[in-house]
Write an enzyme that holds these catalytic residues in place. Structure first.
Site, PDB file in Angstrom:
ATOM      1  N   ARG A 107      -9.549   1.164   9.735  1.00 48.61           N
ATOM      2  CA  ARG A 107      -9.178  -0.225  10.006  1.00 48.61           C
ATOM      3  C   ARG A 107     -10.264  -0.963  10.759  1.00 48.61           C
ATOM      4  NH1 ARG A 107      -3.314   0.754   9.706  1.00 48.61           N
ATOM      5  NH2 ARG A 107      -2.146  -1.174   9.946  1.00 48.61           N
ATOM      6  N   ARG A 116      11.956  -2.708  11.119  1.00 49.72           N
ATOM      7  CA  ARG A 116      11.022  -2.271  12.158  1.00 49.72           C
ATOM      8  C   ARG A 116      10.670  -3.446  13.054  1.00 49.72           C
ATOM      9  NH1 ARG A 116       6.428   0.440   8.550  1.00 49.72           N
ATOM     10  NH2 ARG A 116       5.153  -0.846   9.899  1.00 49.72           N
ATOM     11  N   ARG A 150      -0.474  -8.994  13.148  1.00 48.98           N
ATOM     12  CA  ARG A 150      -1.094  -7.883  12.421  1.00 48.98           C
ATOM     13  C   ARG A 150      -2.055  -8.428  11.352  1.00 48.98           C
ATOM     14  NH1 ARG A 150       3.984  -4.718  10.470  1.00 48.98           N
ATOM     15  NH2 ARG A 150       2.514  -3.303   9.496  1.00 48.98           N
ATOM     16  N   ARG A 171      11.370  -6.318   4.412  1.00 49.22           N
ATOM     17  CA  ARG A 171      11.279  -4.851   4.379  1.00 49.22           C
ATOM     18  C   ARG A 171      12.337  -4.229   5.286  1.00 49.22           C
ATOM     19  NH1 ARG A 171       5.529  -2.153   4.791  1.00 49.22           N
ATOM     20  NH2 ARG A 171       5.440  -2.813   6.948  1.00 49.22           N
ATOM     21  N   LYS A 196       0.822  -1.219   0.000  1.00 53.45           N
ATOM     22  CA  LYS A 196       0.000   0.000   0.000  1.00 53.45           C
ATOM     23  C   LYS A 196       0.856   1.271   0.000  1.00 53.45           C
ATOM     24  CE  LYS A 196      -2.330  -0.734   3.829  1.00 53.45           C
ATOM     25  NZ  LYS A 196      -1.850  -2.037   4.302  1.00 53.45           N
TER      26      LYS A 196
HETATM   27  P1  AMP Z   1       0.745   0.579   9.222  1.00 54.19           P
HETATM   28  O1  AMP Z   1       2.035   1.212   8.868  1.00 54.19           O
HETATM   29  O2  AMP Z   1      -0.443   1.161   8.485  1.00 54.19           O
HETATM   30  O3  AMP Z   1       0.765  -0.938   9.156  1.00 54.19           O
HETATM   31  O4  AMP Z   1       0.474   0.961  10.765  1.00 54.19           O
HETATM   32  C1  AMP Z   1       1.401   0.642  11.774  1.00 54.19           C
HETATM   33  C2  AMP Z   1       0.696   0.530  13.111  1.00 54.19           C
HETATM   34  O5  AMP Z   1       0.077   1.797  13.447  1.00 54.19           O
HETATM   35  C3  AMP Z   1      -0.444  -0.489  13.178  1.00 54.19           C
HETATM   36  O6  AMP Z   1       0.037  -1.804  13.423  1.00 54.19           O
HETATM   37  C4  AMP Z   1      -1.256   0.072  14.333  1.00 54.19           C
HETATM   38  O7  AMP Z   1      -0.628  -0.215  15.580  1.00 54.19           O
HETATM   39  C5  AMP Z   1      -1.164   1.583  14.127  1.00 54.19           C
HETATM   40  N1  AMP Z   1      -2.244   2.107  13.261  1.00 54.19           N
HETATM   41  C6  AMP Z   1      -2.103   2.672  12.033  1.00 54.19           C
HETATM   42  N2  AMP Z   1      -3.294   3.054  11.542  1.00 54.19           N
HETATM   43  C7  AMP Z   1      -4.223   2.709  12.471  1.00 54.19           C
HETATM   44  C8  AMP Z   1      -5.639   2.792  12.544  1.00 54.19           C
HETATM   45  N3  AMP Z   1      -6.362   3.307  11.530  1.00 54.19           N
HETATM   46  N4  AMP Z   1      -6.251   2.334  13.652  1.00 54.19           N
HETATM   47  C9  AMP Z   1      -5.549   1.804  14.685  1.00 54.19           C
HETATM   48  N5  AMP Z   1      -4.221   1.662  14.675  1.00 54.19           N
HETATM   49  C10 AMP Z   1      -3.543   2.113  13.588  1.00 54.19           C
END
Ligand code: AMP
Length: 215
Positions: free
Chosen positions: A88, A160, A171, A127, A13
């Site tokens: 989400r 990370r 996740r 990654r 994404k």
């Molecule tokens: P991502 O880079 O989008 O995978 O986000 C990394 C982390 O940020 C996720 O594993 C969540 O802990 C938090 N996070 C990001 N966006 C959201 C969201 N819309 N709702 C809740 N937690 C979020």
């Protein structure tokens, strides 16, 4: 163009959002990036979410609401935006509709990049990110020119903590449980378009652009 990019963690994404952002000249709003920046800057928000992010769990909806509302109000989002990582949960999708209504906007399209759990684990484990400038690499598909060194700023790349395989599986599980119902929410409103994310980045980009041209 107001759009949401969805898909499991590791479906590509972020990379695709950047390409769409450049082509359409609209901001890429990644809630994950915003939260990671808050953690790195040590803000109050960062302190609240640090452990949640590390475990790959979801930040509470109320906190996310404030962050997203504030961001979508900013001037650069007036001509359009790409939301990546939000919504989400179904509650977040409902709140997003309310925020957009208040701002006199609506979503044009929700793009779903599909990917299986095994593909996702493989991709995310490869990654690497630059801790200085945030650029993202992949040891399989988007390698840096020099081993483990950022092309842009020369810093040493890192993995990370939430990209470690067991956290990625967690996740993915949360994605299935909490985020899959959001897809139904958008499918039933007729704005969801699916793209097969198991192919090369180039093929996925081509499909995404084609889909956007027909919106
Ligand atoms: P991502 O880079 O989008 O995978 O986000 C990394 C982390 O940020 C996720 O594993 C969540 O802990 C938090 N996070 C990001 N966006 C959201 C969201 N819309 N709702 C809740 N937690 C979020």
């Amino acid at each position: 163009m107001n759009l949401v990019l969805m898909g499991p963690p590791g479906a590509g994404k972020g990379t695709q959002a950047k390409r769409i952002s450049e082509r359409y000249n609209i901001p890429h709003i990644s809630t994950g990036d915003m939260l990671r920046e808050a953690v790195a800057a040590g803000t109050d928000l960062g302190k609240k979410v640090f452990h949640i992010l590390e475990k790959g769990l979801l930040v509470p909806d109320e906190l996310m609401y404030e962050i997203v509302k504030e961001r979508l109000r900013q001037e650069d989002a007036s001509r359009g935006f790409i939301l990546d990582g939000y919504p989400r949960t179904v509650a977040q999708a409902e709140v997003l509709d309310e925020i957009l209504q208040e701002l006199g906007k609506r979503l044009d399209v929700v793009l779903l990049i599909t990917s299986t759990e095994d593909e996702v684990v493989k991709r995310i484990s490869s990654r690497r990110v630059c801790p200085s400038c945030g650029r993202v690499y992949n040891l399989l598909t988007l390698k840096p020119k020099r081993d483990n060194i950022c092309d842009d700023c020369g810093s040493e790349l890192i993995q990370r903590k939430d990209d470690l395989p067991h956290t990625v599986r967690e996740r993915y599980r949360i994605y299935k449980e909490k985020t899959a119902p959001v897809l139904e929410y958008y499918r039933s409103s007729g704005i969801l378009k699916e793209i097969d994310g198991s192919r090369s980045l180039e093929k996925v980009s081509r499909d995404l652009f084609e889909t956007l041209e027909n919106v």
